[in-house]
Design a protein around this motif. Structure first.
Motif, mmCIF file in Angstrom:
data_model
loop_
_atom_site.group_PDB
_atom_site.id
_atom_site.type_symbol
_atom_site.label_atom_id
_atom_site.label_comp_id
_atom_site.label_asym_id
_atom_site.label_seq_id
_atom_site.Cartn_x
_atom_site.Cartn_y
_atom_site.Cartn_z
ATOM 1 N N THR A 178 0.819 -1.205 0.000
ATOM 2 C CA THR A 178 0.000 0.000 0.000
ATOM 3 C C THR A 178 0.853 1.255 0.000
ATOM 4 O O THR A 178 0.362 2.330 -0.327
ATOM 5 C CB THR A 178 -0.933 0.026 1.220
ATOM 6 O OG1 THR A 178 -0.167 -0.146 2.415
ATOM 7 C CG2 THR A 178 -1.977 -1.067 1.128
ATOM 8 N N GLY A 179 2.116 1.131 0.346
ATOM 9 C CA GLY A 179 2.979 2.305 0.348
ATOM 10 C C GLY A 179 3.940 2.367 -0.821
ATOM 11 O O GLY A 179 4.706 3.310 -0.944
ATOM 12 N N CYS A 180 3.913 1.374 -1.704
ATOM 13 C CA CYS A 180 4.841 1.339 -2.828
ATOM 14 C C CYS A 180 4.346 2.189 -3.982
ATOM 15 O O CYS A 180 3.158 2.452 -4.115
ATOM 16 C CB CYS A 180 5.016 -0.103 -3.313
ATOM 17 S SG CYS A 180 5.969 -1.131 -2.187
ATOM 18 N N LEU A 213 -4.827 -8.724 13.557
ATOM 19 C CA LEU A 213 -4.511 -8.525 12.141
ATOM 20 C C LEU A 213 -5.476 -7.568 11.428
ATOM 21 O O LEU A 213 -5.029 -6.635 10.758
ATOM 22 C CB LEU A 213 -4.461 -9.875 11.430
ATOM 23 C CG LEU A 213 -4.006 -9.877 9.977
ATOM 24 C CD1 LEU A 213 -2.590 -9.341 9.861
ATOM 25 C CD2 LEU A 213 -4.078 -11.291 9.396
ATOM 26 N N PRO A 214 -6.808 -7.736 11.552
ATOM 27 C CA PRO A 214 -7.706 -6.805 10.847
ATOM 28 C C PRO A 214 -7.529 -5.354 11.275
ATOM 29 O O PRO A 214 -7.586 -4.439 10.447
ATOM 30 C CB PRO A 214 -9.103 -7.319 11.209
ATOM 31 C CG PRO A 214 -8.906 -8.749 11.565
ATOM 32 C CD PRO A 214 -7.562 -8.811 12.216
ATOM 33 N N PHE A 215 -7.293 -5.132 12.568
ATOM 34 C CA PHE A 215 -7.110 -3.768 13.041
ATOM 35 C C PHE A 215 -5.827 -3.149 12.485
ATOM 36 O O PHE A 215 -5.796 -1.963 12.144
ATOM 37 C CB PHE A 215 -7.087 -3.742 14.572
ATOM 38 C CG PHE A 215 -8.409 -4.021 15.203
ATOM 39 C CD1 PHE A 215 -9.374 -3.031 15.319
ATOM 40 C CD2 PHE A 215 -8.711 -5.292 15.670
ATOM 41 C CE1 PHE A 215 -10.605 -3.289 15.892
ATOM 42 C CE2 PHE A 215 -9.939 -5.566 16.249
ATOM 43 C CZ PHE A 215 -10.898 -4.557 16.354
ATOM 44 N N VAL A 216 -4.773 -3.950 12.380
ATOM 45 C CA VAL A 216 -3.517 -3.441 11.836
ATOM 46 C C VAL A 216 -3.672 -3.120 10.348
ATOM 47 O O VAL A 216 -3.188 -2.088 9.861
ATOM 48 C CB VAL A 216 -2.384 -4.458 12.057
ATOM 49 C CG1 VAL A 216 -1.092 -3.965 11.418
ATOM 50 C CG2 VAL A 216 -2.172 -4.679 13.550
ATOM 51 N N LEU A 238 -4.207 1.004 6.016
ATOM 52 C CA LEU A 238 -4.956 1.604 4.910
ATOM 53 C C LEU A 238 -5.461 3.002 5.284
ATOM 54 O O LEU A 238 -5.461 3.910 4.456
ATOM 55 C CB LEU A 238 -6.125 0.701 4.524
ATOM 56 C CG LEU A 238 -5.745 -0.654 3.919
ATOM 57 C CD1 LEU A 238 -6.989 -1.510 3.721
ATOM 58 C CD2 LEU A 238 -5.004 -0.481 2.600
ATOM 59 N N PHE A 239 -5.901 3.165 6.525
ATOM 60 C CA PHE A 239 -6.374 4.479 6.979
ATOM 61 C C PHE A 239 -5.248 5.505 6.936
ATOM 62 O O PHE A 239 -5.442 6.652 6.502
ATOM 63 C CB PHE A 239 -6.934 4.364 8.398
ATOM 64 C CG PHE A 239 -7.403 5.670 8.965
ATOM 65 C CD1 PHE A 239 -8.624 6.208 8.598
ATOM 66 C CD2 PHE A 239 -6.617 6.376 9.872
ATOM 67 C CE1 PHE A 239 -9.062 7.422 9.122
ATOM 68 C CE2 PHE A 239 -7.034 7.583 10.400
ATOM 69 C CZ PHE A 239 -8.268 8.112 10.024
ATOM 70 N N PHE A 240 -4.063 5.089 7.363
ATOM 71 C CA PHE A 240 -2.919 6.008 7.360
ATOM 72 C C PHE A 240 -2.617 6.514 5.948
ATOM 73 O O PHE A 240 -2.501 7.721 5.720
ATOM 74 C CB PHE A 240 -1.690 5.302 7.937
ATOM 75 C CG PHE A 240 -0.411 6.069 7.761
ATOM 76 C CD1 PHE A 240 -0.112 7.155 8.574
ATOM 77 C CD2 PHE A 240 0.487 5.720 6.762
ATOM 78 C CE1 PHE A 240 1.066 7.865 8.405
ATOM 79 C CE2 PHE A 240 1.663 6.425 6.585
ATOM 80 C CZ PHE A 240 1.951 7.505 7.417
ATOM 81 N N VAL A 243 -5.344 8.915 4.613
ATOM 82 C CA VAL A 243 -5.252 10.275 5.158
ATOM 83 C C VAL A 243 -4.100 11.038 4.519
ATOM 84 O O VAL A 243 -4.227 12.223 4.188
ATOM 85 C CB VAL A 243 -5.089 10.223 6.695
ATOM 86 C CG1 VAL A 243 -4.764 11.609 7.244
ATOM 87 C CG2 VAL A 243 -6.357 9.689 7.336
ATOM 88 N N VAL A 244 -2.959 10.361 4.334
ATOM 89 C CA VAL A 244 -1.807 11.022 3.702
ATOM 90 C C VAL A 244 -2.161 11.503 2.301
ATOM 91 O O VAL A 244 -1.894 12.642 1.915
ATOM 92 C CB VAL A 244 -0.590 10.067 3.664
ATOM 93 C CG1 VAL A 244 0.507 10.634 2.760
ATOM 94 C CG2 VAL A 244 -0.053 9.837 5.064
ATOM 95 N N VAL A 245 -2.784 10.618 1.499
ATOM 96 C CA VAL A 245 -3.158 10.986 0.129
ATOM 97 C C VAL A 245 -4.233 12.069 0.141
ATOM 98 O O VAL A 245 -4.185 13.010 -0.647
ATOM 99 C CB VAL A 245 -3.640 9.742 -0.643
ATOM 100 C CG1 VAL A 245 -4.242 10.141 -1.985
ATOM 101 C CG2 VAL A 245 -2.484 8.780 -0.858
#
Length: 293
Positions: A22-24, A100-103, A108-110, A113-115
């Motif tokens: 997700t960060g690539c 795992l689901p919370f992480v 994805l939330f992080f 928000v950045v985008v």
């Protein structure tokens, strides 16, 4: 316990892959866009990458779940009438599938928000400012820094026979200030990979402003993406992105008194929209109403 530890390590490895992907930076080709348009603005790139990364993350989770389901079906299929060994709990596995689901959601939330902050960021002095007025069921585009023969700013508005064309320059920061005269509309250009709801008034704290920098010349359809009434489907417009010099010539032609069609023809552009057209039903309806007085 050993089996639980192996599952925990496998889940952690999958989580690391999801967060990393997700960060690539994602390749920009049709396959990796998963159905999204290519994008014609600087702001569209991070949104496309977020979309691609999110889809890949979802596929990794999906294939992992499907694989575990298939493994369970095969591994624990019925072999006899004997009651299998009953397991009350598996603490390592329960910890994994609880955390795992919370992480994953947090990762994805992080990135979302950045985008979002990057896309909604505004410059102090944009190169161009355009006011967009939405109403049932049409668009008006106003160029506040211009002055027509009547002393009013140059503006374009659609008719029953012409789609409104929003002319924009490339490689300039353009600020859109959106207003609605009645209900909630939504300004959407698919090639921007972005849409913004046009909320009437600002007393609710919402801000109908955003900026883009268009990088590609061309003609692109725009739509209202919020169900706003009976003729919502007819509320189309066209974005016509041109070079900076052609944009200046277009505004000069409009200030001299030419209408949108004539000014576009003056700079070598088609005077009518090419991506969408007025709906025949609406034209006939308005013709009937005018004929009836």
């Amino acid at each position: 316990m050993a089996r639980g530890s192996r599952l925990a390590r496998l889940a952690a490895l999958g989580l690391l892959g999801v967060v990393t992907l997700t960060g690539c930076s994602m390749p920009n080709n049709e396959f990796w866009r998963f159905g999204w348009p290519e994008g014609i603005t600087q702001e569209s790139e991070p949104m496309r990458e977020l979309w691609t990364g999110s889809v890949i993350a979802a596929l990794i989770v999906g294939f992992g779940v499907w694989g575990l389901i298939g493994w369970s079906v095969v591994r624990h299929r019925k072999r006899s009438d004997e009651l299998p060994k009953q397991t009350a709990y598996n603490l390592p596995l329960e910890i994994v599938y609880t955390i795992l689901p919370f992480v994953i959601i947090a990762g994805l939330f992080f990135y979302t928000v950045v985008v979002q902050n990057e896309v909604r960021d505004r410059s102090e002095n944009p190169d161009e400012t355009i006011a967009v007025n939405a109403f049932k069921w049409n668009w008006q585009f106003v160029y506040p820094d211009t002055e027509g023969p009547d002393g009013e700013p140059v503006n374009t508005i659609g008719t029953t026979s012409e789609i409104p064309i929003l002319v924009l320059p490339t490689d300039r920061t353009i600020r859109f200030e959106l207003t609605s005269a009645d209900v909630i509309h939504s300004f959407w250009v698919p090639e921007f990979l972005f849409k913004l709801d046009v909320i009437p008034g600002n007393e609710n704290g919402r801000d109908n402003v955003f900026e883009v920098t268009v990088e590609e010349e061309g003609a692109y359809v725009g739509r209202c993406a919020e169900l706003c009434g009976s003729y919502h489907a007819y509320m189309n417009f066209e974005v016509r992105s041109v070079s900076g010099d052609d944009y200046e010539d277009y505004l000069a032609a409009r200030e001299s008194g030419l209408d949108t069609y004539e000014a576009l023809e003056e700079i070598g552009q088609p005077g009518l929209s090419s991506t969408t057209a007025p709906f025949e039903y609406l034209q006939n309806k308005n013709t009937d109403l005018n004929a009836g007085g």
